[in-house]
Scaffold this active site. Structure first.
Site, PDB file in Angstrom:
ATOM      1  N   ASN A  24      -2.245   7.771   2.866  1.00 39.15           N
ATOM      2  CA  ASN A  24      -1.993   8.795   1.843  1.00 39.15           C
ATOM      3  C   ASN A  24      -0.592   9.401   1.999  1.00 39.15           C
ATOM      4  OD1 ASN A  24      -4.615   8.329   1.043  1.00 39.15           O
ATOM      5  ND2 ASN A  24      -5.470  10.120   2.071  1.00 39.15           N
ATOM      6  N   GLU A  42      -3.971   3.057  -1.854  1.00 38.69           N
ATOM      7  CA  GLU A  42      -5.168   3.650  -2.499  1.00 38.69           C
ATOM      8  C   GLU A  42      -4.837   4.318  -3.831  1.00 38.69           C
ATOM      9  OE1 GLU A  42      -7.343   6.086   0.334  1.00 38.69           O
ATOM     10  OE2 GLU A  42      -7.989   4.309   1.434  1.00 38.69           O
ATOM     11  N   GLU A 101      -7.437  -1.091   6.007  1.00 41.56           N
ATOM     12  CA  GLU A 101      -7.987   0.110   6.653  1.00 41.56           C
ATOM     13  C   GLU A 101      -9.470  -0.136   6.884  1.00 41.56           C
ATOM     14  OE1 GLU A 101      -7.093   4.015   5.110  1.00 41.56           O
ATOM     15  OE2 GLU A 101      -5.125   3.358   4.390  1.00 41.56           O
ATOM     16  N   GLN A 136      -7.031   4.188  12.854  1.00 40.36           N
ATOM     17  CA  GLN A 136      -5.624   3.984  13.065  1.00 40.36           C
ATOM     18  C   GLN A 136      -5.424   3.653  14.547  1.00 40.36           C
ATOM     19  OE1 GLN A 136      -3.255   7.061  11.189  1.00 40.36           O
ATOM     20  NE2 GLN A 136      -4.361   6.866   9.266  1.00 40.36           N
TER      21      GLN A 136
END
Ligand code: AHR
Length: 519
Positions: A81, A183, A307, A367
């Protein structure tokens, strides 16, 4: 949580491995990870000048050691993001001149003390890692993406490539994999777009980038999760516009045991998260195939599962800071502490990625450090391995550069609220480049051990069989600052083998992940 009854008779399951039935070679990019400017992933994670273990660049050497041990390959950067509001130029040039900016995605302050040059240098130090860079298609577009590519990949002789050289990188970074935004289907995304608008933009950015560097490999945004309302339609519309100009479509998936009205968590469904991931991959592969057929294309598009993880997304550690006067630098965000059960689900997600190695050619564990991460650090203090570290590092070690063999698995089933009836055992086999065979297997049962039998390939000569298992009677056992080695792998001494009949047998405790290595 249902009581475990360790004395119940074990279930049984069987995997038949045949050397002639191959799924696909394992692309080492399957063991990628993700470094986002989020919380303490970069700052106080991989970069902490002043830490006793920091090197001359401010990189923590203890973290570098753990990243090497983890075996992560491609590193996706800088978001997530975050990238949808990021100006890459802020992160290059003299550090004292770099601006502080608001990071809208994580309601934080970005100091820009770490940027493109630092991540490239850090990856060089880790050794053998590939940078996968994302461009901002939220607040920005074609021009800024082209500028970044010129800066990164053109050897010299132009304004931006010379700027890079002046900033200390004489040689181009040579970045091959690029994410076209992040995204973009998600309403939470800065600059969120419709499939129509995003598809048009991504196609033009892809065409422009290829005019600069025809060798780039481009990842177009698929859905942010299998459960998005727009899932399917998004893939169809975006691929329709971009199919010929991209190499990958992304998938993202996070799992956690959902809270039920009585306050307990739905562990049985959680343990079957691999079933959802498998369905997600199959659905996206079907969308790719349908587009390919419709366009009469000869081109292939693979999946970048860039992800994936367990993430307790609704819990306290994932709550953004709030307030017009509260934009902290590197706050503790998304610092999930993983349990033994989380690591078992995590191991199953890896099994699922491997089983689909013919379609999934890249993946990034989200992550790497501190933020939903296998590695945790304390500012000025130690770095340690979470429970999820172990399935990742052992799978990477045994499966890299191998070939996935078609799993012929017979297993019992159990009932879940979310996915109906699911197999109790999930497994995959990989032939290593040295000819050895590794089998990764989970027992999803909450209460019953499983006698797992492997029938090895006809004529496969082996002299040793070893099994390592991750299991804790306390499913919620975790590694913490105070107790860093509470959850580790244990050698599974129930293993027996018979080279003549080609059989290996091992008992899998309830809620466990095991790697069997036969050579
Ligand atoms: O990995 C955490 C966040 O999850 C990423 O920034 C975003 O892409 C996803 O929603």
């Amino acid at each position: 949580m249902p009581e475990q009854s360790p004395n119940a008779a074990p279930d049984t399951s069987r995997l038949v491995v045949d050397n002639d039935f191959e799924v696909a070679p394992v692309n080492d990019r399957l063991f990628g990870s993700f470094v986002e400017h989020l919380g303490r992933c970069v700052y106080d994670g991989i970069y902490e000048p002043g830490h006793p273990q920091a090197d001359e660049d401010g990189f923590r050497k203890d973290v570098i050691e753990l990243v090497r041990e983890l075996g992560a390959t491609t590193i996706r950067y800088p978001g997530g993001n975050f990238v949808s509001g990021y100006r890459w130029e802020d992160g290059v040039g003299p550090k004292e001149e770099r601006p502080r900016r608001l990071d809208l995605a994580w309601h934080s302050t970005e100091t820009n003390q770490f940027g493109l040059h630092e991540i490239a240098r850090w990856l060089d130090k880790v050794g053998g890692n590939e940078l996968m860079e994302a461009v901002n298609l939220g607040t920005r577009g074609l021009e800024e993406a082209l500028d970044l590519l010129e800066y990164a990949n053109i050897p010299g002789g132009t304004k931006l490539s010379e700027e890079r050289r002046a900033n200390g990188a004489d040689q181009p970074f040579g970045i091959r994999m690029w994410c076209l935004g992040n995204e973009m289907d998600g309403p939470w995304q800065t600059g969120h777009k419709s499939a129509e608008d995003y598809g048009t933009l991504a196609a033009s950015v892809a065409a422009g980038m290829r005019m600069i560097d025809p060798d780039v490999e481009l990842v177009v945004c698929g859905s942010s999760s299998h459960g998005m309302d727009t899932f399917g339609a998004w893939e169809e519309q975006v691929l329709e516009k971009t199919y010929e100009s991209v190499d990958f479509i992304s998938c993202h998936a996070y799992y956690h045991p959902e809270l039920q009205p009585d306050g307990t968590r739905d562990m049985k469904s959680f343990l079957a998260s691999g079933v959802d991931m498998e369905g997600f991959i199959k659905d996206v592969a079907a969308a790719v195939d349908a587009t390919k057929a419709r366009l009469k294309s000869k081109h292939d598009v693979f999946i970048s599962f860039d992800e994936w993880n367990v993430w307790y997304i609704n819990d306290e550690p994932s709550k953004n800071p709030e307030g017009i006067d509260n934009w902290p630098v590197a706050p503790r965000l998304l610092e999930d502490v993983y349990s033994a059960a989380d690591a078992v689900v995590f191991g199953d997600l890896l099994i699922t990625l491997l089983k689909n190695a013919d379609r999934v050619h890249a993946a990034s564990l989200a992550q790497l450090v501190n933020v939903i991460a296998p590695i945790m650090t304390e500012p000025g203090g130690p770095a340690w391995r979470q429970s999820t570290f172990y399935p990742f590092s052992l799978t990477a070690k045994l499966a890299k550069s191998g070939t996935v063999l078609e799993p012929k698995l017979t297993s019992g089933t159990y009932e879940t609220q979310k996915y109906g009836e699911v197999p109790t055992v999930d497994s995959v086999a990989v032939r290593g480049k040295d000819g050895s065979v590794s089998v990764f297997v989970v027992n999803r049962s909450m209460d019953t051990a499983n006698d797992f039998e492997i029938k090895l390939p006809e004529g496969f000569m082996f002299s040793s069989a070893k099994a390592d298992t991750l299991h804790e009677d306390d499913l919620l056992a975790k590694n913490t600052l105070e107790d860093q080695n509470r959850v580790v792998l244990h050698s599974n001494d129930t293993i027996t083998s018979d080279a003549e009949s080609g059989m290996v047998r091992v008992t899998l405790p309830p809620v466990s992940w095991t790697a069997v290595h036969v050579k």
